[in-house]
Design a protein around this motif. Structure first.
Motif, PDB file in Angstrom:
ATOM      1  N   THR A 353       0.662  -1.322  -0.028  1.00 46.41           N
ATOM      2  CA  THR A 353      -0.224   0.151   0.117  1.00 46.41           C
ATOM      3  C   THR A 353       0.744   1.317  -0.108  1.00 46.41           C
ATOM      4  O   THR A 353       2.104   1.284   0.803  1.00 46.41           O
ATOM      5  N   ARG A 377      -3.667   4.801 -13.272  1.00 47.35           N
ATOM      6  CA  ARG A 377      -4.192   3.114 -13.397  1.00 47.35           C
ATOM      7  C   ARG A 377      -3.948   1.757 -14.141  1.00 47.35           C
ATOM      8  O   ARG A 377      -3.935   1.067 -13.776  1.00 47.35           O
ATOM      9  N   ALA A 381      -2.809  -1.249 -13.282  1.00 43.89           N
ATOM     10  CA  ALA A 381      -3.610  -2.685 -13.287  1.00 43.89           C
ATOM     11  C   ALA A 381      -2.777  -4.125 -14.388  1.00 43.89           C
ATOM     12  O   ALA A 381      -2.863  -5.395 -14.024  1.00 43.89           O
ATOM     13  N   ASP A 384      -1.933  -6.187 -11.545  1.00 38.45           N
ATOM     14  CA  ASP A 384      -3.549  -6.093 -10.840  1.00 38.45           C
ATOM     15  C   ASP A 384      -3.438  -5.344  -9.709  1.00 38.45           C
ATOM     16  O   ASP A 384      -3.694  -5.914  -8.592  1.00 38.45           O
ATOM     17  N   GLY A 385      -3.359  -3.874  -8.965  1.00 32.49           N
ATOM     18  CA  GLY A 385      -3.502  -3.305  -8.489  1.00 32.49           C
ATOM     19  C   GLY A 385      -4.283  -2.465  -8.903  1.00 32.49           C
ATOM     20  O   GLY A 385      -5.458  -2.170  -9.849  1.00 32.49           O
ATOM     21  N   THR A 386      -4.500  -1.679  -7.554  1.00 34.66           N
ATOM     22  CA  THR A 386      -6.083  -0.440  -8.161  1.00 34.66           C
ATOM     23  C   THR A 386      -4.925   0.948  -7.343  1.00 34.66           C
ATOM     24  O   THR A 386      -4.167   1.218  -6.779  1.00 34.66           O
ATOM     25  N   LEU A 387      -6.151   2.018  -7.374  1.00 33.33           N
ATOM     26  CA  LEU A 387      -5.946   2.950  -7.470  1.00 33.33           C
ATOM     27  C   LEU A 387      -7.200   3.862  -6.914  1.00 33.33           C
ATOM     28  O   LEU A 387      -7.970   3.939  -7.377  1.00 33.33           O
ATOM     29  N   GLU A 388      -7.244   4.574  -5.120  1.00 35.16           N
ATOM     30  CA  GLU A 388      -8.206   5.138  -5.426  1.00 35.16           C
ATOM     31  C   GLU A 388      -7.983   6.239  -4.671  1.00 35.16           C
ATOM     32  O   GLU A 388      -6.585   6.747  -4.128  1.00 35.16           O
ATOM     33  N   ALA A 401      -2.695   3.334  -3.377  1.00 40.16           N
ATOM     34  CA  ALA A 401      -2.220   2.820  -4.437  1.00 40.16           C
ATOM     35  C   ALA A 401      -1.845   1.053  -3.801  1.00 40.16           C
ATOM     36  O   ALA A 401      -1.663   1.227  -3.206  1.00 40.16           O
ATOM     37  N   ARG A 402      -3.011   0.181  -4.211  1.00 43.22           N
ATOM     38  CA  ARG A 402      -2.532  -1.561  -3.693  1.00 43.22           C
ATOM     39  C   ARG A 402      -1.669  -2.032  -5.069  1.00 43.22           C
ATOM     40  O   ARG A 402      -2.548  -2.704  -5.847  1.00 43.22           O
TER      41      ARG A 402
END
Length: 415
Positions: A353, A377, A381, A384-388, A401-402
């Motif tokens: 994180t 993003r 991607a 396989d990560g995500t962004l909030e 970012a995870r």
């Protein structure tokens, strides 16, 4: 030799298949013409000249209808309805005339009439199949052709002879219908594949342009913000006749040269962000802007180069956003790398994180929805990560970012 074969070698695969298909139908036209003329020569001399013109017109119309039907199948012209109607009328009239002459005993006792009837009806069904777009309609053509030849024969000739007409017409029509329909389907498929290949190439170019624009935005965004900030600071120091203005302009010059180098790297496609350098750069830039910036790295291990690059771009973009949006006074950049268990797996959920939190003026925008976050993003991607990104409710904004722990490996990371 190259001039003789260049007209073929310089064509695309679809163009070669189309040329081969069209010349195949020209060959069919020649086969029908030879068969009809040969059978017509076996008829009585007082009958053959009267049938010569319609007999020769039939293969010519077959070639014309086939060419126009192929153009229609490829979307180059409208459906040749009039040509199909004229060709069908000529076939019906020619078959009816031949059966009447044969029934009256004026067509001779040989096999000339059956040969002409079977050939004209079979080639007619093949050409008509090209002008149809549904398989079930094509499948009805051989049966309709057998009825067309069988019913008049049953009324004029013995039942066995009529059955022979119907069977011969049905089998040959079935063969020609399948051959012509399959040829048209194959030609359309090849052209669709060729268009799909061109579209894929265009999409690849568009994707590369988007990548270049995204990388250029990521590279230049923070650097331009820092140059503007330090230039403004140098102006204020120069007005006060402070010697530090020279240092600030030297720093601006250094950042400008670094930006030139990074732009060249982007053009070459070799640009990668280093996480440690970006963290230290973010701390220095935000501190120069008068913000209280803390960088925290909690436990963990070494990261793969692509993971470090993706997180480095996140830090760069987040720093640019903090400088451009809101009125932040403090910022915290926190990197949490999960510890590795003795079995080699990550502890907990194994997610790495990266949080970038900052305060801002009340009512400040929750964050920029532009190409920067969209580009991040896309980078995450790939891992396989995500962004909030969004407000936390207490006047602070957080970008998180995870990345799953399976993208990590078991070496230590130094803060």
């Amino acid at each position: 030799m190259s001039r003789l074969t260049g007209w073929w070698r310089n064509r695309s695969s679809a163009a070669k298949v189309e040329l081969y298909t069209r010349w195949s139908f020209h060959f069919f036209m020649a086969i029908e013409a030879l068969a009809l003329v040969g059978a017509l020569g076996a008829m009585p001399k007082h009958v053959a000249p009267a049938l010569l013109l319609p007999v020769l017109a039939h293969p010519v119309l077959f070639g014309v209808l086939s060419a126009r039907a192929l153009d229609w199948a490829l979307g180059r012209r409208e459906r040749p309805v009039r040509h199909a109607a004229a060709f069908s009328a000529l076939t019906v009239v020619l078959v009816a005339a031949l059966l009447l002459l044969h029934s009256a005993g004026k067509a001779g006792d040989g096999n000339a009439t059956p040969i002409i009837v079977v050939n004209t009806v079979a080639f007619a069904t093949g050409a008509l199949a090209l002008a149809l777009d549904k398989v079930r309609h094509m499948a009805c053509l051989p049966a309709a052709a057998a009825v067309l030849a069988g019913l008049p024969s049953a009324a004029l000739r013995p039942p066995m002879e009529a059955a022979g007409y119907a069977t011969g017409v049905f089998l040959t029509s079935l063969l020609l219908t399948f051959t012509c329909a399959f040829s048209a389907w194959l030609l359309k498929t090849v052209h669709e594949l060729d268009r799909a290949r061109e579209l894929q190439a265009q999409l690849a170019v568009a994707e590369e342009r988007l990548r270049f624009g995204r990388d250029l935005h990521d590279v230049m965004g923070r650097n331009l913000a820092v140059i503007a900030l330090k230039s403004e600071l140098a102006v204020q120091l120069a007005r006060r006749e402070r010697p530090e203005a020279v240092d600030q302009m030297i720093e601006v010059q250094r950042i400008a040269r670094e930006s030139q180098r990074e732009v060249r790297d982007v053009v070459r496609g070799y640009r990668e962000a280093d996480l440690a350098v970006e963290l230290e750069g973010a701390r220095g830039v935000l501190a120069a802007a008068g913000m209280d910036c803390r960088v925290e790295v909690e436990a963990g291990r070494a990261l793969r180069p692509e993971v470090q690059s993706a997180l480095g771009w996140v830090v760069r973009e987040a720093t640019t956003n903090v400088l451009r949006h809101g009125d932040a006074r403090s910022c915290v950049i926190r990197l949490t790398v999960p510890a590795e268990s003795p079995g080699g797996a990550a502890a907990g959920d194994g997610a790495l994180t990266l949080d970038v939190e900052n305060d801002g003026a009340p009512g400040a925008p929750a964050g920029p929805p532009g190409s920067g976050l969209a580009g991040l993003r896309e980078r995450l991607a790939a891992l396989d990560g995500t962004l909030e990104a969004g407000p936390l409710g207490d006047g602070r904004f957080r970008l998180r970012a995870r990345i799953p722990g399976r993208q990590l490996r078991g070496l230590e990371v130094r803060a």
